[in-house]
Design a protein around this motif. Structure first.
Motif, PDB file in Angstrom:
ATOM      1  N   PHE A  76       3.138  64.710  43.139  1.00 19.11           N
ATOM      2  CA  PHE A  76       4.484  64.347  42.725  1.00 19.11           C
ATOM      3  C   PHE A  76       4.428  63.757  41.315  1.00 19.11           C
ATOM      4  O   PHE A  76       3.617  62.862  41.031  1.00 19.11           O
ATOM      5  CB  PHE A  76       5.094  63.326  43.697  1.00 19.11           C
ATOM      6  CG  PHE A  76       5.339  63.877  45.070  1.00 19.11           C
ATOM      7  CD1 PHE A  76       6.598  64.321  45.440  1.00 19.11           C
ATOM      8  CD2 PHE A  76       4.308  63.968  45.996  1.00 19.11           C
ATOM      9  CE1 PHE A  76       6.841  64.818  46.715  1.00 19.11           C
ATOM     10  CE2 PHE A  76       4.524  64.468  47.269  1.00 19.11           C
ATOM     11  CZ  PHE A  76       5.797  64.906  47.621  1.00 19.11           C
ATOM     12  N   GLY A  77       5.300  64.249  40.444  1.00 17.17           N
ATOM     13  CA  GLY A  77       5.337  63.757  39.070  1.00 17.17           C
ATOM     14  C   GLY A  77       6.590  64.234  38.364  1.00 17.17           C
ATOM     15  O   GLY A  77       7.576  64.615  38.995  1.00 17.17           O
ATOM     16  N   PHE A  78       6.550  64.253  37.034  1.00 20.88           N
ATOM     17  CA  PHE A  78       7.697  64.763  36.267  1.00 20.88           C
ATOM     18  C   PHE A  78       7.197  65.252  34.915  1.00 20.88           C
ATOM     19  O   PHE A  78       6.175  64.783  34.396  1.00 20.88           O
ATOM     20  CB  PHE A  78       8.795  63.710  36.114  1.00 20.88           C
ATOM     21  CG  PHE A  78       8.387  62.484  35.334  1.00 20.88           C
ATOM     22  CD1 PHE A  78       8.885  62.269  34.052  1.00 20.88           C
ATOM     23  CD2 PHE A  78       7.524  61.539  35.878  1.00 20.88           C
ATOM     24  CE1 PHE A  78       8.531  61.139  33.330  1.00 20.88           C
ATOM     25  CE2 PHE A  78       7.162  60.417  35.162  1.00 20.88           C
ATOM     26  CZ  PHE A  78       7.662  60.213  33.888  1.00 20.88           C
ATOM     27  N   SER A  79       7.899  66.213  34.362  1.00 25.70           N
ATOM     28  CA  SER A  79       7.433  66.918  33.161  1.00 25.70           C
ATOM     29  C   SER A  79       7.469  66.067  31.894  1.00 25.70           C
ATOM     30  O   SER A  79       6.748  66.359  30.940  1.00 25.70           O
ATOM     31  CB  SER A  79       8.265  68.189  32.940  1.00 25.70           C
ATOM     32  OG  SER A  79       9.627  67.851  32.681  1.00 25.70           O
ATOM     33  N   HIS A  80       8.285  65.021  31.876  1.00 29.39           N
ATOM     34  CA  HIS A  80       8.383  64.175  30.690  1.00 29.39           C
ATOM     35  C   HIS A  80       7.392  63.011  30.733  1.00 29.39           C
ATOM     36  O   HIS A  80       7.462  62.113  29.895  1.00 29.39           O
ATOM     37  CB  HIS A  80       9.820  63.631  30.551  1.00 29.39           C
ATOM     38  CG  HIS A  80      10.806  64.660  30.120  1.00 29.39           C
ATOM     39  ND1 HIS A  80      11.274  65.648  30.965  1.00 29.39           N
ATOM     40  CD2 HIS A  80      11.428  64.867  28.922  1.00 29.39           C
ATOM     41  CE1 HIS A  80      12.135  66.415  30.333  1.00 29.39           C
ATOM     42  NE2 HIS A  80      12.249  65.958  29.083  1.00 29.39           N
ATOM     43  N   CYS A  81       6.485  63.030  31.678  1.00 32.27           N
ATOM     44  CA  CYS A  81       5.471  61.976  31.770  1.00 32.27           C
ATOM     45  C   CYS A  81       4.552  62.060  30.551  1.00 32.27           C
ATOM     46  O   CYS A  81       4.014  63.135  30.244  1.00 32.27           O
ATOM     47  CB  CYS A  81       4.673  62.146  33.050  1.00 32.27           C
ATOM     48  SG  CYS A  81       3.399  60.880  33.292  1.00 32.27           S
ATOM     49  N   ARG A 100      16.219  66.456  35.061  1.00 34.37           N
ATOM     50  CA  ARG A 100      15.710  67.102  33.853  1.00 34.37           C
ATOM     51  C   ARG A 100      14.785  68.281  34.164  1.00 34.37           C
ATOM     52  O   ARG A 100      14.658  69.207  33.358  1.00 34.37           O
ATOM     53  CB  ARG A 100      14.982  66.086  32.973  1.00 34.37           C
ATOM     54  CG  ARG A 100      15.883  65.041  32.359  1.00 34.37           C
ATOM     55  CD  ARG A 100      15.114  64.091  31.457  1.00 34.37           C
ATOM     56  NE  ARG A 100      14.172  63.245  32.200  1.00 34.37           N
ATOM     57  CZ  ARG A 100      13.410  62.311  31.634  1.00 34.37           C
ATOM     58  NH1 ARG A 100      13.464  62.099  30.315  1.00 34.37           N
ATOM     59  NH2 ARG A 100      12.607  61.584  32.370  1.00 34.37           N
ATOM     60  N   ASP A 101      14.097  68.231  35.316  1.00 36.51           N
ATOM     61  CA  ASP A 101      13.130  69.285  35.643  1.00 36.51           C
ATOM     62  C   ASP A 101      13.818  70.419  36.399  1.00 36.51           C
ATOM     63  O   ASP A 101      13.785  70.488  37.640  1.00 36.51           O
ATOM     64  CB  ASP A 101      11.970  68.709  36.470  1.00 36.51           C
ATOM     65  CG  ASP A 101      11.068  67.830  35.630  1.00 36.51           C
ATOM     66  OD1 ASP A 101      11.109  67.944  34.384  1.00 36.51           O
ATOM     67  OD2 ASP A 101      10.332  67.015  36.217  1.00 36.51           O
ATOM     68  N   THR A 102      14.444  71.286  35.667  1.00 39.18           N
ATOM     69  CA  THR A 102      15.048  72.483  36.249  1.00 39.18           C
ATOM     70  C   THR A 102      13.947  73.517  36.523  1.00 39.18           C
ATOM     71  O   THR A 102      12.808  73.353  36.052  1.00 39.18           O
ATOM     72  CB  THR A 102      16.080  73.073  35.282  1.00 39.18           C
ATOM     73  OG1 THR A 102      15.411  73.465  34.069  1.00 39.18           O
ATOM     74  CG2 THR A 102      17.165  72.051  34.969  1.00 39.18           C
ATOM     75  N   PRO A 103      14.246  74.582  37.241  1.00 38.97           N
ATOM     76  CA  PRO A 103      13.228  75.617  37.470  1.00 38.97           C
ATOM     77  C   PRO A 103      12.635  76.162  36.174  1.00 38.97           C
ATOM     78  O   PRO A 103      11.415  76.379  36.101  1.00 38.97           O
ATOM     79  CB  PRO A 103      13.994  76.687  38.247  1.00 38.97           C
ATOM     80  CG  PRO A 103      15.043  75.935  38.987  1.00 38.97           C
ATOM     81  CD  PRO A 103      15.457  74.832  38.053  1.00 38.97           C
ATOM     82  N   GLN A 104      13.431  76.390  35.174  1.00 36.64           N
ATOM     83  CA  GLN A 104      12.926  76.925  33.918  1.00 36.64           C
ATOM     84  C   GLN A 104      12.015  75.916  33.213  1.00 36.64           C
ATOM     85  O   GLN A 104      10.970  76.284  32.660  1.00 36.64           O
ATOM     86  CB  GLN A 104      14.089  77.306  32.999  1.00 36.64           C
ATOM     87  CG  GLN A 104      13.659  77.963  31.692  1.00 36.64           C
ATOM     88  CD  GLN A 104      12.917  79.272  31.912  1.00 36.64           C
ATOM     89  OE1 GLN A 104      13.182  79.993  32.883  1.00 36.64           O
ATOM     90  NE2 GLN A 104      11.976  79.585  31.011  1.00 36.64           N
ATOM     91  N   VAL A 105      12.387  74.649  33.244  1.00 35.25           N
ATOM     92  CA  VAL A 105      11.548  73.609  32.625  1.00 35.25           C
ATOM     93  C   VAL A 105      10.202  73.532  33.338  1.00 35.25           C
ATOM     94  O   VAL A 105       9.141  73.434  32.700  1.00 35.25           O
ATOM     95  CB  VAL A 105      12.274  72.250  32.653  1.00 35.25           C
ATOM     96  CG1 VAL A 105      11.321  71.130  32.216  1.00 35.25           C
ATOM     97  CG2 VAL A 105      13.499  72.286  31.749  1.00 35.25           C
TER      98      VAL A 105
END
Length: 280
Positions: A140-145, A182-187
């Motif tokens: 589990f995380g996020f792309s803007h980390c 913020r984390d859409t499928p495309q992102v």
């Protein structure tokens, strides 16, 4: 009668002229020694095998130089001991892994994992049923980390490659965002492509993500007041959740595990697995 006596006298005269020593020598040469009966019986009673004789005292002692045990017996003893030691150590580790895997399945213990409905980076719906049949490694995380997530995803890619090299197709690497706004499928598709092409990215609504995090006992927190376009950080748990082919939680791998150590843990659990595998 006189003719018979004459030769006797001639033979007597010859004997009288022959020295006594020569007579004794002559008699001794014609005498044949015969073994007595007791001596003959002793010879018959002796065993047919011959005793080994040694030329020197050192040669005789060399027979007992190695003691009661030979080097072959010593080598066999060492090999047997090493084999038993390896077996018991292997069984000890296997039973420890089994206790870890069974610890979360006991009565009264909180269950890790469960149903979810999300979409992947290609916009395709995905549930917990799509992960069954193989082991899955969920992070589990996020792309803007800025730092932790990229480091952990690099680590996840390394351990996945090691497992894939020995057990192709046996593990599914899954990244679940804690920042669905913020984390859409495309992102996610663009972000995960930087780490490994086989990574599966999952996103959804805030409530869907919150429900899955709750099922996996994952902590995450987003700022309550965020303006549109404002950058922010998301606090979240930093663990890899290893799930078995039936969707049950096996073990959590933390930052203390190196890629090699984590890959070994995963492969060991795969070797212990006695259930069914997915055929596709």
């Amino acid at each position: 009668m006189s003719h018979a006596i004459a030769p006797m006298r001639t033979f007597s005269s010859v004997l009288s002229r022959t020295p006594a020593r020569q007579c004794q020598r002559f008699i001794s040469t014609v005498t044949v020694a015969r073994p007595t009966v007791p001596r003959l019986q002793a010879q018959l009673q002796q065993p047919l095998t011959q005793r080994r004789t040694y030329k020197t005292v050192e040669e005789a002692k060399s027979k007992y130089r190695s003691g009661p045990f030979s080097w072959k017996a010593g080598l066999l003893f060492v090999l047997t001991g090493a084999g038993l030691l390896w077996y018991f150590e292997h069984e000890k580790q296997r039973m420890q892994r089994k206790r870890i895997a069974d610890a979360t399945k006991g009565v009264g213990r909180p269950k890790v994992g469960g149903p979810f409905e999300l979409i992947d980076q290609n916009g395709k719906p995905m549930t917990e049923k799509d992960l069954k049949g193989r082991y899955s490694l969920v992070y589990f995380g996020f792309s803007h980390c800025p730092d932790i997530c990229p480091e952990e995803l690099d680590k996840m890619a390394a351990m996945f490659e090691k497992v894939e090299a020995e057990r192709p197709g046996a593990l599914k690497p899954v990244f679940v965002t804690c920042d669905p706004a913020r984390d859409t499928p495309q992102v996610l598709k663009e972000y995960l492509a930087e780490f490994h092409p086989k990574f599966i990215g999952l996103t959804g609504t805030y409530d869907q993500i919150k429900a899955m995090c709750k099922a996996y006992r994952v902590y995450f927190s987003t700022p309550s007041k965020v303006e549109p376009g404002q950058d922010y950080l998301v606090d979240h748990s930093i663990y890899f959740y290893l799930m078995d082919p039936e969707g049950d939680f096996v073990e959590a791998l933390g930052r203390q595990h190196s890629p090699d150590q984590a890959a070994k843990v995963i492969l060991d659990h795969m070797k212990d697995w006695q259930g069914k595998w997915s055929k596709d």
